[in-house]
Motif scaffolding. Structure first.
Motif, mmCIF file in Angstrom:
data_model
loop_
_atom_site.group_PDB
_atom_site.id
_atom_site.type_symbol
_atom_site.label_atom_id
_atom_site.label_comp_id
_atom_site.label_asym_id
_atom_site.label_seq_id
_atom_site.Cartn_x
_atom_site.Cartn_y
_atom_site.Cartn_z
ATOM 1 N N VAL A 183 0.846 -1.189 0.000
ATOM 2 C CA VAL A 183 0.000 0.000 0.000
ATOM 3 C C VAL A 183 0.887 1.248 0.000
ATOM 4 O O VAL A 183 1.872 1.321 0.731
ATOM 5 C CB VAL A 183 -0.932 0.011 1.222
ATOM 6 N N MET A 184 0.531 2.220 -0.811
ATOM 7 C CA MET A 184 1.300 3.458 -0.898
ATOM 8 C C MET A 184 0.445 4.647 -0.478
ATOM 9 O O MET A 184 -0.783 4.612 -0.586
ATOM 10 C CB MET A 184 1.795 3.660 -2.338
ATOM 11 N N ILE A 185 1.118 5.688 -0.007
ATOM 12 C CA ILE A 185 0.431 6.920 0.376
ATOM 13 C C ILE A 185 1.097 8.100 -0.331
ATOM 14 O O ILE A 185 2.303 8.115 -0.562
ATOM 15 C CB ILE A 185 0.450 7.143 1.900
ATOM 16 N N TRP A 214 -3.494 10.735 0.236
ATOM 17 C CA TRP A 214 -4.212 9.640 -0.415
ATOM 18 C C TRP A 214 -3.567 8.303 -0.086
ATOM 19 O O TRP A 214 -2.385 8.229 0.222
ATOM 20 C CB TRP A 214 -4.218 9.834 -1.930
ATOM 21 N N ARG A 215 -4.354 7.243 -0.198
ATOM 22 C CA ARG A 215 -3.886 5.883 0.061
ATOM 23 C C ARG A 215 -4.334 5.006 -1.119
ATOM 24 O O ARG A 215 -5.517 4.968 -1.450
ATOM 25 C CB ARG A 215 -4.494 5.370 1.366
ATOM 26 N N CYS A 266 2.235 6.297 -9.458
ATOM 27 C CA CYS A 266 2.658 6.185 -8.055
ATOM 28 C C CYS A 266 3.944 5.379 -7.925
ATOM 29 O O CYS A 266 4.763 5.628 -7.034
ATOM 30 C CB CYS A 266 1.554 5.537 -7.219
ATOM 31 N N ARG A 267 4.104 4.403 -8.783
ATOM 32 C CA ARG A 267 5.298 3.569 -8.737
ATOM 33 C C ARG A 267 6.496 4.233 -9.400
ATOM 34 O O ARG A 267 7.622 3.738 -9.285
ATOM 35 C CB ARG A 267 5.009 2.222 -9.399
ATOM 36 N N ASN A 268 6.248 5.344 -10.092
ATOM 37 C CA ASN A 268 7.325 6.066 -10.769
ATOM 38 C C ASN A 268 7.220 7.558 -10.476
ATOM 39 O O ASN A 268 7.140 8.377 -11.397
ATOM 40 C CB ASN A 268 7.262 5.816 -12.276
ATOM 41 N N VAL A 277 5.910 9.742 -2.697
ATOM 42 C CA VAL A 277 5.154 8.510 -2.495
ATOM 43 C C VAL A 277 5.910 7.638 -1.506
ATOM 44 O O VAL A 277 7.124 7.422 -1.639
ATOM 45 C CB VAL A 277 4.961 7.748 -3.824
ATOM 46 N N ALA A 278 5.200 7.152 -0.504
ATOM 47 C CA ALA A 278 5.836 6.322 0.524
ATOM 48 C C ALA A 278 5.004 5.072 0.755
ATOM 49 O O ALA A 278 3.814 5.027 0.446
ATOM 50 C CB ALA A 278 5.984 7.106 1.828
ATOM 51 N N ILE A 279 5.652 4.061 1.310
ATOM 52 C CA ILE A 279 4.943 2.848 1.701
ATOM 53 C C ILE A 279 4.143 3.143 2.961
ATOM 54 O O ILE A 279 4.663 3.734 3.911
ATOM 55 C CB ILE A 279 5.919 1.686 1.944
#
Length: 242
Positions: A138-140, A144-145, A175-177, A238-240
């Motif tokens: 899950v990323m924030i 947002w989540r 989000c992943r980039n 973006v963080a875990i």
């Protein structure tokens, strides 16, 4: 309901032409899907209250409420993949269909093999979650989540925000980039969207719809910025999720 890939997908065909509807039913069944057909928005609403489907094939020109209006209304409360099927061939009609929430757009007359390939691609894209891996955490970002496994987007108040299959895929790639310029082609490749609709313009449509849902002011976006002659860049950190 997302397609789990283990049982035959249930497909709802909304088509008022009996001959075309019959042909589509036969085509879906030959491909191993469970298909049902209705002829109007009223019949569609009735059956959707009773049954769940993994994909809707929606004719654009219907008596009463047309397919474009139906698409917009369904998308407001349902993430089921929608494939628009219509005789309207202008590029603007395709863009409008995508803007209203359709995941793909096929014009009549259509090639049966192409139609099945696009349906298969849409079902594959909606069959997530995939086996959990570190990249599925899950990323924030900016309050947002986003959960790649359950495919949920949740705002800072804990409210679930509805995204189409394609919109979620695009946002997940961004989000992943984060803080990297991504071209439209790169986004297409990473989302497999090219399998269902190899039109880079469709990425612009999905980005526009995502902005309307996550930007404080979608007319002046700060989270997803356009890079002239480059593509897009996702600006927030973006963080875990803890």
């Amino acid at each position: 309901m997302a397609y789990n890939g283990l049982t035959p997908a249930r497909i709802l065909i909304v088509e008022d032409d009996r001959d075309i509807a019959g042909m589509l039913i036969d085509l879906m069944k030959e491909a191993g899907y469970v298909a049902e057909t209705v002829r109007s928005a009223v019949e569609m609403d009735r059956i959707l209250k009773k049954k769940e489907f993994q994909l809707i094939v929606l004719d654009g020109m219907l008596p009463g409420e047309d397919g474009f209006s139906i698409c917009r209304r369904v998308r407001a409360s349902n993430t089921v993949p929608i494939l628009m099927l219509t005789a309207l061939t202008k590029e603007i009609d395709k863009v409008v269909g995508l803007e209203l929430g359709a995941d793909d757009y096929v014009t009549k007359p259509f090639n049966s093999r192409e139609l099945l390939a696009r349906i298969k691609a849409l079902l594959r894209r909606s069959s997530y979650p995939v086996p959990v891996k570190p990249s599925q955490e899950v990323m924030i970002f900016a309050g947002w989540r986003i959960d790649p496994v359950t495919r949920e987007l949740i705002d800072s108040d804990g409210v679930h925000v509805s995204l189409t299959t394609a919109e979620f895929d695009v946002l997940l790639v961004l989000c992943r980039n984060p803080r990297q310029v991504m071209t439209r082609h790169e986004i297409l490749v990473h989302t497999h969207a090219g399998s269902a609709g190899p039109v880079e313009r469709s990425i612009d449509v999905h980005i526009s719809r995502i902005r309307q849902k996550i930007e404080p002011d979608y007319k002046n976006p700060t989270l997803i910025k356009t890079v002239r002659l480059g593509g897009y860049i996702f600006t927030p950190e973006v963080a875990i999720a803890p």
